[in-house]
Write a protein that holds these residues in place. Structure first.
Motif, mmCIF file in Angstrom:
data_model
loop_
_atom_site.group_PDB
_atom_site.id
_atom_site.type_symbol
_atom_site.label_atom_id
_atom_site.label_comp_id
_atom_site.label_asym_id
_atom_site.label_seq_id
_atom_site.Cartn_x
_atom_site.Cartn_y
_atom_site.Cartn_z
ATOM 1 N N ALA A 48 80.798 30.613 40.159
ATOM 2 C CA ALA A 48 81.982 31.250 39.580
ATOM 3 C C ALA A 48 81.826 31.261 38.062
ATOM 4 N N THR A 82 92.758 37.227 31.322
ATOM 5 C CA THR A 82 92.479 38.172 32.403
ATOM 6 C C THR A 82 91.623 39.326 31.904
ATOM 7 N N CYS A 92 88.077 38.149 31.994
ATOM 8 C CA CYS A 92 87.630 38.126 33.394
ATOM 9 C C CYS A 92 87.291 39.534 33.873
ATOM 10 N N ARG A 93 88.121 40.495 33.500
ATOM 11 C CA ARG A 93 87.874 41.885 33.901
ATOM 12 C C ARG A 93 86.534 42.381 33.337
ATOM 13 N N GLU A 149 83.579 40.722 35.192
ATOM 14 C CA GLU A 149 83.353 41.327 36.510
ATOM 15 C C GLU A 149 82.658 42.683 36.377
ATOM 16 N N MET A 191 78.805 42.389 36.041
ATOM 17 C CA MET A 191 78.014 41.866 37.157
ATOM 18 C C MET A 191 77.479 43.030 37.982
ATOM 19 N N LYS A 247 77.786 39.570 42.757
ATOM 20 C CA LYS A 247 79.197 39.423 42.442
ATOM 21 C C LYS A 247 79.656 38.006 42.761
ATOM 22 N N PRO A 254 83.108 35.124 41.734
ATOM 23 C CA PRO A 254 84.473 35.166 41.198
ATOM 24 C C PRO A 254 84.506 34.938 39.688
ATOM 25 N N ALA A 255 85.309 35.734 38.997
ATOM 26 C CA ALA A 255 85.639 35.488 37.590
ATOM 27 C C ALA A 255 87.072 34.973 37.575
#
Length: 280
Positions: free
Chosen positions: A10, A16, A19-20, A23, A26, A30, A32-33
């Protein structure tokens, strides 16, 4: 980041928006972020604050044009001081633009230019001020913002998608569009003229950080994330672990355990040769 993905389960991002973006980058794999914002220490009981007297504004950070836009901040300071003569500003930090502030505000008792401040003195500095100011054009999630809000300072900050917009809202501060140059000064002056509103925002700022951005809240988020990732399995802390070659190293064969005695012998030889050269 792509080259690290095979070794990761992860990735944590402090907003957020971050995180976006993680993602989106990647491609090969893939994972999780996970949104994991910072936490800051909070006193057991909220600080009792007085909002009487002249408004006290604080800038705490790097005194640099890149990112922090301090030339804009100088103009904002001059504009607010001209319209509200009793207002005071404090500048705490270091950077290449510090001499320009010292020259511009030389002899003005309403502007206190401290230069770099040791971290252990920051709590007392926050206690002595009411407004936290930041006109950056990009940020992640500023720790100084969380520390300031946790101490009851009302933020007047740039409206940025990463971090700030998730912490500062209409109840606990004022966000200003980064291209609204006059908006920053107007926000400071609004707080100077409406101390009742500012007192309510100060209480809301403390509540926001205590609830969502204290070190206790941060620890709970990390614990919950790790529990989710582990599922029902128990960690096997005693299991032997083999360390591979450093990521990105071209000669991975050199890190094979078979070659370890050879590497150690070469290292000892080179060290001995270097010591001999130093003695002679």
């Amino acid at each position: 980041m792509e080259r690290f993905l095979p070794w990761l389960d992860a990735v944590a991002g402090v907003s957020t928006e971050i995180c976006r973006k993680i993602e989106a980058r990647m491609t090969s794999r893939k994972i999780p972020a996970v949104h994991q914002p910072y936490g800051v220490p909070m006193p057991e009981t909220p600080l009792a604050r007085s909002h009487d007297g002249p408004l006290r504004v604080l800038y705490l950070g790097r005194v640099s044009e890149e990112q922090k836009r301090v030339s804009l901040m100088r103009r904002i300071m001059k504009a607010t001081l001209a319209k509200h003569p009793t207002l005071t500003w404090t500048l705490a930090g270091d950077g290449e633009a510090l001499p320009a502030f010292q020259e511009d505000f030389k002899g003005d008792a309403r502007v206190n230019i401290l230069g770099p401040v040791p971290y252990e003195q920051v709590p007392k500095l926050l206690e002595a001020h009411e407004v936290y100011f930041l006109c950056s054009d990009y940020e992640g999630l500023p720790l100084s913002l969380l520390e300031a809000m946790g101490a009851g300072l009302v933020p007047v900050v740039s409206d940025l998608p990463s971090g700030i917009s998730e912490v500062v809202n209409d109840r606990n501060g004022i966000r200003v569009a980064i291209d609204d140059k006059e908006g920053y000064a107007a926000a400071v002056l609004q707080l100077a003229d409406d101390r009742q509103r500012m007192a309510a925002m100060s209480s809301a700022a403390v509540s926001e950080v205590r609830l969502s951005h204290s070190t206790a809240a941060m620890a709970s988020r990390w614990e919950a994330m790790l529990d989710r990732m582990m599922g029902d399995s128990e960690p096997d802390w005693g299991r032997p672990c083999r360390a591979g070659a450093p990521l990105g190293h071209e000669s991975r064969l050199m890190f094979n355990p078979i070659f370890r005695p050879f590497r150690s012998a070469v290292k000892r030889y080179r060290l001995g040769k270097a010591n001999s050269a130093g003695i002679t």
